[in-house]
Design a protein around this motif. Structure first.
Motif, PDB file in Angstrom:
ATOM      1  N   ARG A  68      80.177  48.154  81.242  1.00 23.78           N
ATOM      2  CA  ARG A  68      81.224  47.754  82.185  1.00 23.78           C
ATOM      3  C   ARG A  68      81.026  46.312  82.652  1.00 23.78           C
ATOM      4  O   ARG A  68      81.988  45.539  82.762  1.00 23.78           O
ATOM      5  N   LEU A  69      79.770  45.938  82.919  1.00 22.70           N
ATOM      6  CA  LEU A  69      79.502  44.571  83.356  1.00 22.70           C
ATOM      7  C   LEU A  69      79.925  43.562  82.295  1.00 22.70           C
ATOM      8  O   LEU A  69      80.537  42.531  82.613  1.00 22.70           O
ATOM      9  N   TYR A  70      79.606  43.858  81.023  1.00 18.55           N
ATOM     10  CA  TYR A  70      79.981  42.935  79.953  1.00 18.55           C
ATOM     11  C   TYR A  70      81.498  42.784  79.898  1.00 18.55           C
ATOM     12  O   TYR A  70      82.028  41.670  79.756  1.00 18.55           O
ATOM     13  N   HIS A  71      82.202  43.898  80.006  1.00 20.56           N
ATOM     14  CA  HIS A  71      83.666  43.842  79.958  1.00 20.56           C
ATOM     15  C   HIS A  71      84.231  43.039  81.122  1.00 20.56           C
ATOM     16  O   HIS A  71      85.106  42.186  80.933  1.00 20.56           O
ATOM     17  N   VAL A  72      83.746  43.322  82.324  1.00 22.96           N
ATOM     18  CA  VAL A  72      84.280  42.643  83.505  1.00 22.96           C
ATOM     19  C   VAL A  72      83.970  41.149  83.463  1.00 22.96           C
ATOM     20  O   VAL A  72      84.808  40.309  83.816  1.00 22.96           O
ATOM     21  N   ILE A  73      82.762  40.791  83.006  1.00 22.37           N
ATOM     22  CA  ILE A  73      82.386  39.375  82.949  1.00 22.37           C
ATOM     23  C   ILE A  73      83.200  38.627  81.895  1.00 22.37           C
ATOM     24  O   ILE A  73      83.686  37.516  82.142  1.00 22.37           O
ATOM     25  N   THR A  74      83.361  39.229  80.717  1.00 15.88           N
ATOM     26  CA  THR A  74      84.071  38.527  79.637  1.00 15.88           C
ATOM     27  C   THR A  74      85.589  38.591  79.789  1.00 15.88           C
ATOM     28  O   THR A  74      86.286  37.780  79.185  1.00 15.88           O
ATOM     29  N   ASP A  75      86.080  39.530  80.584  1.00 16.52           N
ATOM     30  CA  ASP A  75      87.525  39.625  80.846  1.00 16.52           C
ATOM     31  C   ASP A  75      87.780  39.548  82.350  1.00 16.52           C
ATOM     32  O   ASP A  75      88.589  40.301  82.903  1.00 16.52           O
ATOM     33  N   HIS A  76      87.102  38.636  82.989  1.00 13.61           N
ATOM     34  CA  HIS A  76      87.169  38.535  84.447  1.00 13.61           C
ATOM     35  C   HIS A  76      88.569  38.262  84.960  1.00 13.61           C
ATOM     36  O   HIS A  76      88.912  38.627  86.090  1.00 13.61           O
TER      37      HIS A  76
END
Length: 305
Positions: A69-77
């Motif tokens: 989830r962190l990777y998704h939120v960071i890369t698609d902020h």
């Protein structure tokens, strides 16, 4: 005129009274169960205890979900922190949005903690669960089908994916697109088969079976990513996940080659899991107390498939 296509579900959630049952979550749960089941079979075949994989997964899975989830939120902020967006949506993991790169990276941290507590070498455990992780990804991708997300370019192929939905901004999407969820799901099944076959043939150990899984997956992810049309960051004309695939593939290849030269073969069965010896001793004691005799066996820890 569209003669043939893969239909999309009309909804990805069923309400049982006030409780929403989300298909995306069920796909992830099924994937975790498959990974633990297959990983346990392979671990026991290597000489490990039958509960070790599950005990370590208790640490790895939560860490993996948070990392994904962190990777998704960071890369698609921009989807959560841009103009007009609601930052609290970043916590709505049930609506989709897990990055495999973050899931594997932080999941490995959880697995390391669990492996240390259990007293087993992490590379050996990773080799056992590698094909199961690939199958878990194959199951998880069907959550994208239920959510009608992460599809590819428009297509006239008979296995195109029919999409009809209304975006949050009111835009209506109606057409037939490349079913990238299906491509990746099938690719992951192929990766699992490849790892099991190669592991049996060459007795891969010390993390090399896991490295092979990573290399095979990233190759598939690169060409599947090329078909996708969802919003993504681009660097030198390539999507971010393509660059990530290239870097991760190179790292896995280097690990595979270096470790293969330094530590060929597989770990000795009696060196990977202290709990297996405790279980064996307990069973032997029980048999002795009952007057039973233990027949000698020649156990060959070839990875189970």
């Amino acid at each position: 005129m569209e003669l043939a296509y893969i239909p999309s579900p009309s909804r990805g959630v069923i309400h049982l009274g006030p409780i929403p049952l989300r298909a995306y979550a069920f796909c992830i749960i099924i994937g975790v169960a498959v990974a633990v089941w297959l990983g346990s079979k392979r671990w026991v075949a290597r000489g490990g205890a039958k509960h070790t994989v599950g005990d370590i997964a208790v640490w790895a899975v939560p860490f993996g979900l948070v990392g994904g989830r962190l990777y998704h939120v960071i890369t698609d902020h921009q989807l959560y922190f841009g103009p007009g967006q609601n930052p609290w949506n970043a916590f709505k993991i049930w609506e989709g949005g897990l990055g495999i790169w973050g899931a594997i990276a932080l999941g490995a941290v959880g697995a390391w903690i669990g492996a240390r507590r259990r007293g087993v070498p992490l590379p050996a455990w990773a080799d056992a669960v590698a094909p199961g992780i690939a199958l878990a990804q194959a199951c998880g991708r069907w959550g994208n089908w239920f959510n009608q997300e992460l599809y590819g370019r428009p297509t006239s192929l008979p296995w195109g994916l029919k999409i009809h939905k209304v975006e949050p901004d009111g835009t209506v999407v109606d057409g037939v697109f490349q079913p990238t969820f299906l491509y990746e799901s099938l690719w992951c099944v192929g990766v699992a088969v490849l790892v099991i076959w190669a592991d049996r043939k060459w007795r891969l150990g010390h993390g090399r079976a896991f490295a092979l899984y990573v290399m095979a997956y990233t190759v598939g992810r690169a060409w599947i990513e090329y078909l996708r049309i969802d919003e993504a960051h681009h660097i030198l004309g390539l999507r971010l996940n393509d660059w990530t695939s290239i870097v991760v593939f190179a790292g896995a290849l280097a690990y595979f080659v270096v470790v293969g030269r330094r530590r060929p073969g597989r770990e000795a069965p009696d060196s990977i899991d202290p709990a297996a010896h405790a279980e064996s001793a307990g069973e032997s004691a029980g048999e002795s107390a009952e007057g039973g005799t233990e027949q000698p066996t020649d156990r060959e820890p070839n990875g189970a498939g």
